[in-house]
Design an enzyme around this catalytic site. Structure first.
Site, PDB file in Angstrom:
ATOM      1  N   LYS A  24     -20.883  -2.178  41.214  1.00  0.00           N
ATOM      2  CA  LYS A  24     -20.334  -2.320  39.852  1.00  0.00           C
ATOM      3  C   LYS A  24     -21.329  -1.760  38.837  1.00  0.00           C
ATOM      4  O   LYS A  24     -21.360  -2.179  37.688  1.00  0.00           O
ATOM      5  CB  LYS A  24     -20.024  -3.792  39.534  1.00  0.00           C
ATOM      6  CG  LYS A  24     -18.924  -4.401  40.397  1.00  0.00           C
ATOM      7  CD  LYS A  24     -17.556  -3.835  40.067  1.00  0.00           C
ATOM      8  CE  LYS A  24     -16.466  -4.456  40.932  1.00  0.00           C
ATOM      9  NZ  LYS A  24     -15.169  -3.784  40.790  1.00  0.00           N
ATOM     10  N   LEU A  63     -22.440  -5.105  29.857  1.00  0.00           N
ATOM     11  CA  LEU A  63     -21.558  -6.266  30.033  1.00  0.00           C
ATOM     12  C   LEU A  63     -20.522  -6.000  31.109  1.00  0.00           C
ATOM     13  O   LEU A  63     -19.917  -4.920  31.144  1.00  0.00           O
ATOM     14  CB  LEU A  63     -20.846  -6.488  28.691  1.00  0.00           C
ATOM     15  CG  LEU A  63     -19.795  -7.578  28.598  1.00  0.00           C
ATOM     16  CD1 LEU A  63     -20.465  -8.946  28.693  1.00  0.00           C
ATOM     17  CD2 LEU A  63     -19.046  -7.447  27.277  1.00  0.00           C
ATOM     18  N   LEU A  65     -17.220  -5.916  31.939  1.00  0.00           N
ATOM     19  CA  LEU A  65     -16.051  -5.921  31.062  1.00  0.00           C
ATOM     20  C   LEU A  65     -14.901  -6.723  31.668  1.00  0.00           C
ATOM     21  O   LEU A  65     -14.077  -7.265  30.947  1.00  0.00           O
ATOM     22  CB  LEU A  65     -15.621  -4.476  30.774  1.00  0.00           C
ATOM     23  CG  LEU A  65     -16.669  -3.665  29.984  1.00  0.00           C
ATOM     24  CD1 LEU A  65     -16.336  -2.176  30.003  1.00  0.00           C
ATOM     25  CD2 LEU A  65     -16.782  -4.156  28.549  1.00  0.00           C
ATOM     26  N   GLU A 111     -29.692  -3.094  25.943  1.00  0.00           N
ATOM     27  CA  GLU A 111     -30.267  -4.301  25.311  1.00  0.00           C
ATOM     28  C   GLU A 111     -31.308  -4.945  26.229  1.00  0.00           C
ATOM     29  O   GLU A 111     -32.368  -5.384  25.773  1.00  0.00           O
ATOM     30  CB  GLU A 111     -29.149  -5.306  24.995  1.00  0.00           C
ATOM     31  CG  GLU A 111     -28.169  -4.793  23.953  1.00  0.00           C
ATOM     32  CD  GLU A 111     -27.124  -5.834  23.585  1.00  0.00           C
ATOM     33  OE1 GLU A 111     -26.269  -6.130  24.429  1.00  0.00           O
ATOM     34  OE2 GLU A 111     -27.183  -6.343  22.449  1.00  0.00           O
ATOM     35  N   GLU A 131     -19.973   0.281  22.694  1.00  0.00           N
ATOM     36  CA  GLU A 131     -19.271  -0.889  22.169  1.00  0.00           C
ATOM     37  C   GLU A 131     -18.125  -0.487  21.237  1.00  0.00           C
ATOM     38  O   GLU A 131     -17.044  -1.073  21.273  1.00  0.00           O
ATOM     39  CB  GLU A 131     -20.248  -1.819  21.431  1.00  0.00           C
ATOM     40  CG  GLU A 131     -21.106  -2.692  22.339  1.00  0.00           C
ATOM     41  CD  GLU A 131     -22.329  -1.994  22.926  1.00  0.00           C
ATOM     42  OE1 GLU A 131     -22.467  -0.771  22.767  1.00  0.00           O
ATOM     43  OE2 GLU A 131     -23.147  -2.695  23.552  1.00  0.00           O
ATOM     44  N   GLY A 139     -24.239  -7.862  21.712  1.00  0.00           N
ATOM     45  CA  GLY A 139     -24.358  -9.329  21.685  1.00  0.00           C
ATOM     46  C   GLY A 139     -25.600  -9.840  22.388  1.00  0.00           C
ATOM     47  O   GLY A 139     -25.821 -11.036  22.459  1.00  0.00           O
TER      48      GLY A 139
HETATM   49  C1  1HE Z   1     -17.820  -1.929  35.748  1.00  0.00           C
HETATM   50  C2  1HE Z   1     -18.614  -1.640  34.619  1.00  0.00           C
HETATM   51  C3  1HE Z   1     -18.695  -2.627  33.609  1.00  0.00           C
HETATM   52  C4  1HE Z   1     -18.704   0.059  35.953  1.00  0.00           C
HETATM   53  N1  1HE Z   1     -18.005  -3.770  33.776  1.00  0.00           N
HETATM   54  N2  1HE Z   1     -17.153  -3.095  35.877  1.00  0.00           N
HETATM   55  N3  1HE Z   1     -20.189  -0.950  29.473  1.00  0.00           N
HETATM   56  C5  1HE Z   1     -19.502   0.204  29.517  1.00  0.00           C
HETATM   57  O1  1HE Z   1     -18.627   0.458  28.730  1.00  0.00           O
HETATM   58  C6  1HE Z   1     -19.868   1.124  30.653  1.00  0.00           C
HETATM   59  C7  1HE Z   1     -18.675   1.279  31.591  1.00  0.00           C
HETATM   60  N4  1HE Z   1     -19.044   2.021  32.782  1.00  0.00           N
HETATM   61  C8  1HE Z   1     -19.198   3.364  32.806  1.00  0.00           C
HETATM   62  O2  1HE Z   1     -19.157   4.041  31.797  1.00  0.00           O
HETATM   63  C9  1HE Z   1     -19.412   3.986  34.155  1.00  0.00           C
HETATM   64  O3  1HE Z   1     -19.052   3.050  35.150  1.00  0.00           O
HETATM   65  C10 1HE Z   1     -20.867   4.454  34.415  1.00  0.00           C
HETATM   66  C11 1HE Z   1     -21.196   5.671  33.526  1.00  0.00           C
HETATM   67  C12 1HE Z   1     -21.864   3.341  34.156  1.00  0.00           C
HETATM   68  C13 1HE Z   1     -20.995   4.864  35.903  1.00  0.00           C
HETATM   69  O4  1HE Z   1     -19.979   5.816  36.234  1.00  0.00           O
HETATM   70  P1  1HE Z   1     -19.573   6.041  37.753  1.00  0.00           P
HETATM   71  O5  1HE Z   1     -18.570   7.157  37.787  1.00  0.00           O
HETATM   72  O6  1HE Z   1     -20.784   6.174  38.598  1.00  0.00           O
HETATM   73  O7  1HE Z   1     -18.863   4.665  38.249  1.00  0.00           O
HETATM   74  P2  1HE Z   1     -17.376   4.134  37.986  1.00  0.00           P
HETATM   75  O8  1HE Z   1     -16.448   4.772  38.993  1.00  0.00           O
HETATM   76  O9  1HE Z   1     -16.986   4.271  36.565  1.00  0.00           O
HETATM   77  O10 1HE Z   1     -17.516   2.572  38.295  1.00  0.00           O
HETATM   78  C14 1HE Z   1     -17.753   2.101  39.614  1.00  0.00           C
HETATM   79  C15 1HE Z   1     -17.281   0.674  39.677  1.00  0.00           C
HETATM   80  O11 1HE Z   1     -18.055  -0.131  38.774  1.00  0.00           O
HETATM   81  C16 1HE Z   1     -15.840   0.515  39.212  1.00  0.00           C
HETATM   82  O12 1HE Z   1     -15.281  -0.578  39.894  1.00  0.00           O
HETATM   83  P3  1HE Z   1     -14.252  -0.364  41.133  1.00  0.00           P
HETATM   84  O13 1HE Z   1     -13.882  -1.737  41.556  1.00  0.00           O
HETATM   85  O14 1HE Z   1     -13.110   0.450  40.561  1.00  0.00           O
HETATM   86  O15 1HE Z   1     -15.035   0.413  42.183  1.00  0.00           O
HETATM   87  C17 1HE Z   1     -15.983   0.151  37.753  1.00  0.00           C
HETATM   88  O16 1HE Z   1     -14.890  -0.567  37.244  1.00  0.00           O
HETATM   89  C18 1HE Z   1     -17.202  -0.767  37.827  1.00  0.00           C
HETATM   90  N5  1HE Z   1     -17.898  -0.859  36.540  1.00  0.00           N
HETATM   91  N6  1HE Z   1     -19.150  -0.407  34.768  1.00  0.00           N
HETATM   92  C19 1HE Z   1     -17.282  -3.986  34.883  1.00  0.00           C
HETATM   93  N7  1HE Z   1     -19.441  -2.461  32.519  1.00  0.00           N
HETATM   94  C20 1HE Z   1     -23.279  -8.842  25.310  1.00  0.00           C
HETATM   95  S1  1HE Z   1     -22.503  -7.506  24.558  1.00  0.00           S
HETATM   96  C21 1HE Z   1     -22.835  -6.099  25.507  1.00  0.00           C
HETATM   97  C22 1HE Z   1     -21.749  -5.104  25.263  1.00  0.00           C
HETATM   98  C23 1HE Z   1     -21.737  -4.052  26.308  1.00  0.00           C
HETATM   99  O17 1HE Z   1     -22.487  -4.008  27.238  1.00  0.00           O
HETATM  100  S2  1HE Z   1     -20.536  -2.845  26.043  1.00  0.00           S
HETATM  101  C24 1HE Z   1     -20.803  -1.687  27.316  1.00  0.00           C
HETATM  102  C25 1HE Z   1     -19.971  -1.983  28.520  1.00  0.00           C
END
Ligand code: 1HE
Length: 256
Positions: A24, A63, A65, A111, A131, A139
């Protein structure tokens, strides 16, 4: 110690903490945040520095998500305050923390990295605050820490547009202190952590605890606090040994 998503080992007084959820992309779910919290609240005795890393191609996708949907405002506040507690503990727990960064250092991942004292990127690293694109806000203390590193203006632009900064940009902006070849950040971080671990502990402690606070003080209070910190550190045996070693042209005794 090891769980499904987190483990640590100790090597020469350096604790290596690994977030182990690469399937993840090391997204921070509640269980993982709780594990990080219990480690940083009560790190193993005799550890002098910590290396924090994420397993796989990405340091941390922020986070989880999937856990965040359908939370009430009260629940989001409690969640955010919980994150802030962990990040504070990383920053002010008393031990120097060196963060290994590769791939995504995104949202809450940035963060977390910003709570560490030394940040080592490799050339695959990128930084993003998506975000705005997700319709949420930082957060985990990012509005305080990241804005102090890169400036409020740049952070606002980063959040509004969701732009990505690459490793070189990160180095220029201060998000990383080092940028090394892809796959080598852990080794660089370990070198730095061992070096830091051989400093006098009280001197490290004061750097961690005092510098950020002094920055937030009025100059006259800051200067006086600086003198108090100098008095406390310079009168220890460790300091006497460090100063004597320099004057006698020898390395300081390491087990101080
Ligand atoms: C996730 C998450 C996640 C991946 N929560 N499951 N964070 C984001 O908006 C970042 C979202 N993630 C991405 O942009 C990409 O996943 C990455 C650039 C980090 C990596 O890309 P990649 O192509 O290597 O992986 P993927 O195919 O996108 O993801 C692989 C798996 O990880 C997939 O799950 P699967 O069950 O389909 O295999 C994704 O759903 C899972 N995954 N990132 C949950 N973030 C206290 S406030 C803080 C606010 C924030 O942090 S906002 C930023 C949130």
């Amino acid at each position: 110690m090891s769980t499904a998503t987190f483990n640590f080992e100790i090597e020469q007084r350096v604790a290596i903490v690994t977030i182990n959820r690469s399937e993840k992309r090391n997204a921070l779910n509640d269980a993982l945040v709780a594990e990080l919290n219990s480690f940083f609240v009560n790190p193993p005795k005799d550890v002098r520095a910590i290396v924090l890393r994420g397993q796989g191609q990405h340091f941390c996708a922020g986070l989880d998500l999937s856990e965040h949907v359908n939370r009430s405002p009260e629940e989001v506040i409690a969640h955010s305050r919980g994150w802030q507690r962990v990040m504070n503990q990383v920053q002010l727990g008393g031990l120097p923390v060196v963060c290994v960064m590769q791939g995504a250092v995104v949202g809450g991942g940035l963060e977390l990295a910003a709570s560490a004292h030394v940040r080592v990127a490799d050339t695959s690293t990128f930084f993003q605050l998506p975000e705005g694109q997700r319709g949420i806000f930082v957060g985990g203390g990012g509005s305080v820490r990241i804005s102090r590193i890169i400036g409020v203006d740049r952070m606002t632009e980063m959040m509004l547009t969701g732009r990505k900064y690459d490793a070189e940009d990160g180095l220029r902006l201060g998000l990383a202190h080092y940028c090394v070849e892809s796959g080598t950040a852990f080794y660089k971080a370990m070198d730095l952590a061992r070096q830091i671990a051989s400093n006098a502990p009280l001197s490290n402690y004061m750097m961690i605890q005092a510098l950020g606070r002094i920055r937030d003080m009025a100059p006259s209070e800051g200067l006086f606090t600086e003198s108090l910190c100098a008095a406390l550190t310079q009168s220890t045996e460790e300091a006497q040994e460090g100063l004597a070693a320099f004057l006698e042209k020898r390395p300081p005794r390491v087990d101080r």
